[in-house]
Scaffold this motif. Structure first.
Motif, PDB file in Angstrom:
ATOM      1  N   PRO A  26       0.804  -1.215   0.000  1.00 56.07           N
ATOM      2  CA  PRO A  26       0.000   0.000   0.000  1.00 56.07           C
ATOM      3  C   PRO A  26       0.845   1.277   0.000  1.00 56.07           C
ATOM      4  N   ARG A  27       2.143   1.141   0.176  1.00 56.99           N
ATOM      5  CA  ARG A  27       3.052   2.305   0.179  1.00 56.99           C
ATOM      6  C   ARG A  27       3.353   2.724  -1.253  1.00 56.99           C
ATOM      7  N   PHE A  28       3.052   3.966  -1.580  1.00 59.07           N
ATOM      8  CA  PHE A  28       3.265   4.466  -2.931  1.00 59.07           C
ATOM      9  C   PHE A  28       4.721   4.804  -3.219  1.00 59.07           C
ATOM     10  N   GLU A  29       5.519   4.972  -2.173  1.00 59.15           N
ATOM     11  CA  GLU A  29       6.924   5.316  -2.396  1.00 59.15           C
ATOM     12  C   GLU A  29       7.663   4.211  -3.150  1.00 59.15           C
ATOM     13  N   TYR A  30       7.139   2.998  -3.125  1.00 55.52           N
ATOM     14  CA  TYR A  30       7.773   1.871  -3.814  1.00 55.52           C
ATOM     15  C   TYR A  30       7.282   1.708  -5.248  1.00 55.52           C
ATOM     16  N   ASN A  31       6.394   2.581  -5.679  1.00 51.19           N
ATOM     17  CA  ASN A  31       5.807   2.455  -7.004  1.00 51.19           C
ATOM     18  C   ASN A  31       6.436   3.464  -7.953  1.00 51.19           C
ATOM     19  N   GLN A  32       6.931   2.977  -9.061  1.00 46.45           N
ATOM     20  CA  GLN A  32       7.620   3.838 -10.026  1.00 46.45           C
ATOM     21  C   GLN A  32       6.679   4.783 -10.773  1.00 46.45           C
ATOM     22  N   TRP A  33       5.385   4.520 -10.761  1.00 41.58           N
ATOM     23  CA  TRP A  33       4.430   5.322 -11.511  1.00 41.58           C
ATOM     24  C   TRP A  33       3.947   6.555 -10.750  1.00 41.58           C
ATOM     25  N   SER A  36       7.200  11.432  -6.674  1.00 41.70           N
ATOM     26  CA  SER A  36       7.620  11.403  -5.266  1.00 41.70           C
ATOM     27  C   SER A  36       6.802  12.342  -4.382  1.00 41.70           C
ATOM     28  N   PHE A  37       6.450  13.539  -4.881  1.00 45.09           N
ATOM     29  CA  PHE A  37       5.669  14.462  -4.052  1.00 45.09           C
ATOM     30  C   PHE A  37       4.291  13.873  -3.738  1.00 45.09           C
ATOM     31  N   MET A  38       3.716  13.171  -4.709  1.00 51.08           N
ATOM     32  CA  MET A  38       2.412  12.559  -4.500  1.00 51.08           C
ATOM     33  C   MET A  38       2.518  11.356  -3.565  1.00 51.08           C
ATOM     34  N   ALA A  39       3.588  10.582  -3.718  1.00 49.42           N
ATOM     35  CA  ALA A  39       3.798   9.417  -2.855  1.00 49.42           C
ATOM     36  C   ALA A  39       3.979   9.841  -1.402  1.00 49.42           C
ATOM     37  N   LYS A  40       4.718  10.935  -1.189  1.00 46.98           N
ATOM     38  CA  LYS A  40       4.915  11.421   0.183  1.00 46.98           C
ATOM     39  C   LYS A  40       3.586  11.797   0.824  1.00 46.98           C
ATOM     40  N   TRP A  41       2.727  12.476   0.082  1.00 47.46           N
ATOM     41  CA  TRP A  41       1.420  12.849   0.613  1.00 47.46           C
ATOM     42  C   TRP A  41       0.569  11.603   0.863  1.00 47.46           C
ATOM     43  N   ALA A  42       0.523  10.704  -0.115  1.00 49.71           N
ATOM     44  CA  ALA A  42      -0.347   9.530  -0.013  1.00 49.71           C
ATOM     45  C   ALA A  42       0.104   8.565   1.074  1.00 49.71           C
ATOM     46  N   ASP A  43       1.397   8.511   1.343  1.00 46.58           N
ATOM     47  CA  ASP A  43       1.919   7.560   2.327  1.00 46.58           C
ATOM     48  C   ASP A  43       1.831   8.060   3.764  1.00 46.58           C
ATOM     49  N   LYS A  44       1.431   9.305   3.962  1.00 45.30           N
ATOM     50  CA  LYS A  44       1.241   9.787   5.333  1.00 45.30           C
ATOM     51  C   LYS A  44       0.033   9.071   5.932  1.00 45.30           C
ATOM     52  N   ASN A  47      -3.487  10.390   5.676  1.00 45.20           N
ATOM     53  CA  ASN A  47      -4.091  10.425   4.342  1.00 45.20           C
ATOM     54  C   ASN A  47      -4.461   9.038   3.821  1.00 45.20           C
ATOM     55  N   ASP A  48      -4.324   8.007   4.653  1.00 47.75           N
ATOM     56  CA  ASP A  48      -4.581   6.638   4.201  1.00 47.75           C
ATOM     57  C   ASP A  48      -5.931   6.472   3.527  1.00 47.75           C
ATOM     58  N   ASN A  49      -6.975   6.983   4.134  1.00 49.20           N
ATOM     59  CA  ASN A  49      -8.310   6.812   3.566  1.00 49.20           C
ATOM     60  C   ASN A  49      -8.671   7.901   2.569  1.00 49.20           C
ATOM     61  N   VAL A  50      -8.231   9.114   2.826  1.00 48.94           N
ATOM     62  CA  VAL A  50      -8.581  10.238   1.945  1.00 48.94           C
ATOM     63  C   VAL A  50      -8.023  10.018   0.544  1.00 48.94           C
ATOM     64  N   ARG A  51      -6.866   9.387   0.460  1.00 51.27           N
ATOM     65  CA  ARG A  51      -6.258   9.190  -0.864  1.00 51.27           C
ATOM     66  C   ARG A  51      -7.124   8.323  -1.773  1.00 51.27           C
ATOM     67  N   THR A  52      -8.034   7.560  -1.196  1.00 56.77           N
ATOM     68  CA  THR A  52      -8.961   6.772  -2.006  1.00 56.77           C
ATOM     69  C   THR A  52      -9.930   7.675  -2.755  1.00 56.77           C
ATOM     70  N   ALA A  53     -10.264   8.807  -2.169  1.00 57.28           N
ATOM     71  CA  ALA A  53     -11.242   9.714  -2.777  1.00 57.28           C
ATOM     72  C   ALA A  53     -10.690  10.409  -4.019  1.00 57.28           C
ATOM     73  N   VAL A  54      -9.389  10.628  -4.072  1.00 61.08           N
ATOM     74  CA  VAL A  54      -8.809  11.465  -5.129  1.00 61.08           C
ATOM     75  C   VAL A  54      -9.105  10.946  -6.535  1.00 61.08           C
TER      76      VAL A  54
END
Length: 133
Positions: A26-33, A36-44, A47-54
């Protein structure tokens, strides 16, 4: 041609939602797609549940623009919201089969809320689109 455009974007959005719901970690920092700025926000953690809404907000916007283009009635808007909410349920149920993932009903809530927000924005600005057309 426009019909294919909207369906193409919608299918792409569905694939993106399912892909990120069903990747191993579930950690986006490990995903090449993911940038990095988005992964940092999503991995906090907060933001675990809110990132589903985006992505569902964007799918709601695309779906709403299609509904406006086709001049479909209010009942179709509700059906589309239910369909986008069902997408989140399918994405979460798929996590039952992934060792590092687990379904979360808060994600279903946030995904349905995001879809509703996207559709709601389009429904509110619908008169502007009808004037332009």
């Amino acid at each position: 041609m426009r019909f294919l455009f909207w369906w193409g974007i919608l299918i792409f959005g569905i694939v993106v939602v399912l892909y990120f719901s069903w990747i191993k970690s579930p950690r986006f920092e490990y995903n090449q797609w993911v940038p990095s700025f988005m992964a940092k926000w999503a991995d906090k953690h907060e933001n675990d549940n809110v990132r589903t809404a985006v992505p569902l907000v964007f799918l709601g916007l695309v779906t709403g623009s299609y509904l406006i283009y086709r001049k479909l009635g209010k009942n179709k808007w509700l059906i589309c919201w239910l369909g986008l909410s069902a997408l989140v349920v399918v994405a979460e149920l798929g996590q039952l089969f992934l060792p590092l993932r687990s379904p979360d009903f808060k994600d279903v809530f946030w995904g349905a809320l995001g879809a509703g927000l996207g559709l709601g924005v389009m429904f509110i600005i619908k008169p502007l689109f009808l004037k332009i057309k």
